[in-house]
Design a protein around this motif. Structure first.
Motif, PDB file in Angstrom:
ATOM      1  N   VAL A  17       0.840  -1.203   0.000  1.00  0.00           N
ATOM      2  CA  VAL A  17       0.000   0.000   0.000  1.00  0.00           C
ATOM      3  C   VAL A  17       0.873   1.250   0.000  1.00  0.00           C
ATOM      4  CG1 VAL A  17      -1.646   1.340   1.369  1.00  0.00           C
ATOM      5  CG2 VAL A  17      -1.957  -1.118   1.120  1.00  0.00           C
ATOM      6  N   ASN A  22       1.063   3.723  -3.408  1.00  0.00           N
ATOM      7  CA  ASN A  22       0.481   5.054  -3.282  1.00  0.00           C
ATOM      8  C   ASN A  22       1.538   6.145  -3.274  1.00  0.00           C
ATOM      9  OD1 ASN A  22      -2.663   4.948  -2.720  1.00  0.00           O
ATOM     10  ND2 ASN A  22      -1.735   3.114  -1.808  1.00  0.00           N
ATOM     11  N   ALA A  82       2.311   6.697  -6.920  1.00  0.00           N
ATOM     12  CA  ALA A  82       1.224   7.445  -7.558  1.00  0.00           C
ATOM     13  C   ALA A  82       1.254   8.912  -7.140  1.00  0.00           C
ATOM     14  CB  ALA A  82      -0.119   6.812  -7.208  1.00  0.00           C
ATOM     15  N   ASP A  83       1.486   9.172  -5.868  1.00  0.00           N
ATOM     16  CA  ASP A  83       1.482  10.552  -5.381  1.00  0.00           C
ATOM     17  C   ASP A  83       2.642  11.354  -5.956  1.00  0.00           C
ATOM     18  OD1 ASP A  83      -0.801  10.146  -3.911  1.00  0.00           O
ATOM     19  OD2 ASP A  83       0.266   9.596  -2.086  1.00  0.00           O
ATOM     20  N   GLY A  96       1.999   8.203   0.838  1.00  0.00           N
ATOM     21  CA  GLY A  96       2.079   6.758   1.045  1.00  0.00           C
ATOM     22  C   GLY A  96       1.840   6.373   2.487  1.00  0.00           C
ATOM     23  N   ALA A 115      -1.877   6.624   3.195  1.00  0.00           N
ATOM     24  CA  ALA A 115      -2.611   5.503   2.617  1.00  0.00           C
ATOM     25  C   ALA A 115      -2.443   4.240   3.455  1.00  0.00           C
ATOM     26  CB  ALA A 115      -2.139   5.255   1.187  1.00  0.00           C
ATOM     27  N   MET A 151      -9.302  -1.531  -4.472  1.00  0.00           N
ATOM     28  CA  MET A 151      -9.296  -0.194  -3.899  1.00  0.00           C
ATOM     29  C   MET A 151     -10.299  -0.166  -2.761  1.00  0.00           C
ATOM     30  SD  MET A 151     -10.265   3.449  -5.715  1.00  0.00           S
ATOM     31  CE  MET A 151      -8.898   3.397  -6.845  1.00  0.00           C
ATOM     32  N   VAL A 199      -8.118   4.136  -1.754  1.00  0.00           N
ATOM     33  CA  VAL A 199      -6.713   3.780  -1.567  1.00  0.00           C
ATOM     34  C   VAL A 199      -6.428   2.466  -2.269  1.00  0.00           C
ATOM     35  CG1 VAL A 199      -4.923   3.194   0.108  1.00  0.00           C
ATOM     36  CG2 VAL A 199      -6.618   4.966   0.639  1.00  0.00           C
ATOM     37  N   PHE A 200      -5.411   2.438  -3.141  1.00  0.00           N
ATOM     38  CA  PHE A 200      -5.001   1.202  -3.782  1.00  0.00           C
ATOM     39  C   PHE A 200      -4.316   0.302  -2.750  1.00  0.00           C
ATOM     40  CE2 PHE A 200      -4.624   4.403  -7.242  1.00  0.00           C
ATOM     41  CZ  PHE A 200      -5.650   3.918  -8.025  1.00  0.00           C
ATOM     42  N   TYR A 201      -4.574  -1.021  -2.841  1.00  0.00           N
ATOM     43  CA  TYR A 201      -3.942  -1.896  -1.874  1.00  0.00           C
ATOM     44  C   TYR A 201      -3.597  -3.244  -2.483  1.00  0.00           C
ATOM     45  CZ  TYR A 201      -8.449  -4.333  -1.318  1.00  0.00           C
ATOM     46  OH  TYR A 201      -9.602  -5.050  -1.528  1.00  0.00           O
TER      47      TYR A 201
END
Length: 303
Positions: free
Chosen positions: A25, A29, A32-33, A61, A64, A130, A134-136
């Motif tokens: 996670v 994230n 991505a951020d 991150g 997240a 998700m 939040v992607f996990y």
């Protein structure tokens, strides 16, 4: 909490448990951020402070990952999400002249990125895991990388192309100017009202605040091209007329609410405006600041 770095969350309906790997996670994230703040900076023409962008990505991150920790589910509430986004913006863009604009662009980039991830995941026939935005855990790395590239292209290429079609009005763009082996970095405002043109080539003229160009001049010119001296451009032109390397000329100008006058202009070796190299561009020197949050005014694109 699992000892191997995973956290357990009940799935919908309570029938099964979802395994969430905190390290995954955080990494996904944070990546991505970083792309989000970088894209927002590119769109706004802000300085690319990669160290600060990395700090913002690490904060994102960490946020997240914290959402999945026991007892911290409240972090996914909308007001907290909004606060986390603002904190990221402060870490990445704090102190920038147009902080509000950059923050809004960051949120817009986040929406665009999430949409690209979901769309490409569905197109690939894969469920993109998700929860609360939040992607996990098992996000397919290929889907994430392709989605990130697609979002970046949409946000930087398409939006900038649209800006060029409308004359890039209102955008801040990075500029580098070079003269006799020296260079200086500026931030220019794309000003569609700036109609100043090179009388020789007909190309747009870059107008810059003289106080931002100290690093550009060789010692023999630095003492002459000061903001104070440039208030009398004809006198400066007369003093430097015999110095062939100066490549100077006077440009007449007029502005709303301001009397017409003259600006001293220098023929550069080259300039890079928003990534486009322009040979022998004419640079007009303003004795006063040219605007809030910018060092120069650019009236492009060329005809």
């Amino acid at each position: 909490m699992r000892s191997d770095g995973g956290a357990l969350r009940p799935a919908e309906g309570g029938a099964a448990m979802t395994v969430v790997y905190i390290d995954s996670v955080f990494a996904l994230n944070a990546l991505a951020d970083y792309l989000l703040v970088y894209a927002a900076a590119q769109l706004a023409g802000a300085r690319l402070r990669r160290g600060r962008f990395l700090l913002a990505a690490l904060l994102g991150g960490a946020y997240a990952a914290a959402v999945f920790l026991p007892g911290l589910g409240w972090l996914s509430l909308p007001p907290v999400k909004l606060s986390a986004g603002v904190l990221m913006a402060l870490a990445a863009f704090g102190g920038e002249p147009r902080f509000l604009r950059l923050t809004l662009l960051l949120f817009a980039a986040a929406c665009g990125f999430a949409g690209c991830v979901l769309a490409l995941g569905l197109a690939a026939g894969q469920r993109v895991p998700m929860e609360n935005g939040v992607f996990y855990t098992n996000v397919d790395a290929r889907v994430l990388v392709i989605s990130a590239a697609a979002a970046y292209l949409v946000l930087t290429v398409v939006f900038r192309a649209a800006a060029r079609r409308r004359g890039c009005g209102g955008l801040l763009v990075p500029v580098t100017v070079a003269f006799q082996g020296r260079s200086a970095a500026l931030t220019a405002l794309c000003d569609t009202g700036n109609a100043l043109r090179d009388p020789v080539t007909g190309r747009p003229v870059l107008v810059a605040a003289a106080e931002r160009l100290n690093a550009l001049w060789p010692p023999e010119l630095a003492a002459e091209l000061t903001p104070e001296a440039l208030r009398a451009p004809s006198a400066v032109m007369e003093r430097l007329a015999e110095r062939s390397g100066a490549r100077l000329r006077l440009l007449p100008y007029s502005a709303v609410g301001v009397e017409s006058g003259l600006l001293l202009a220098v023929r550069l070796d080259w300039a890079s405006v928003n990534g486009q190299r322009r040979e022998r561009l004419l640079l007009a020197l303003s004795p006063t600041p040219v605007g809030d949050g910018c060092d120069a005014l650019w009236g492009g694109p060329e005809e």
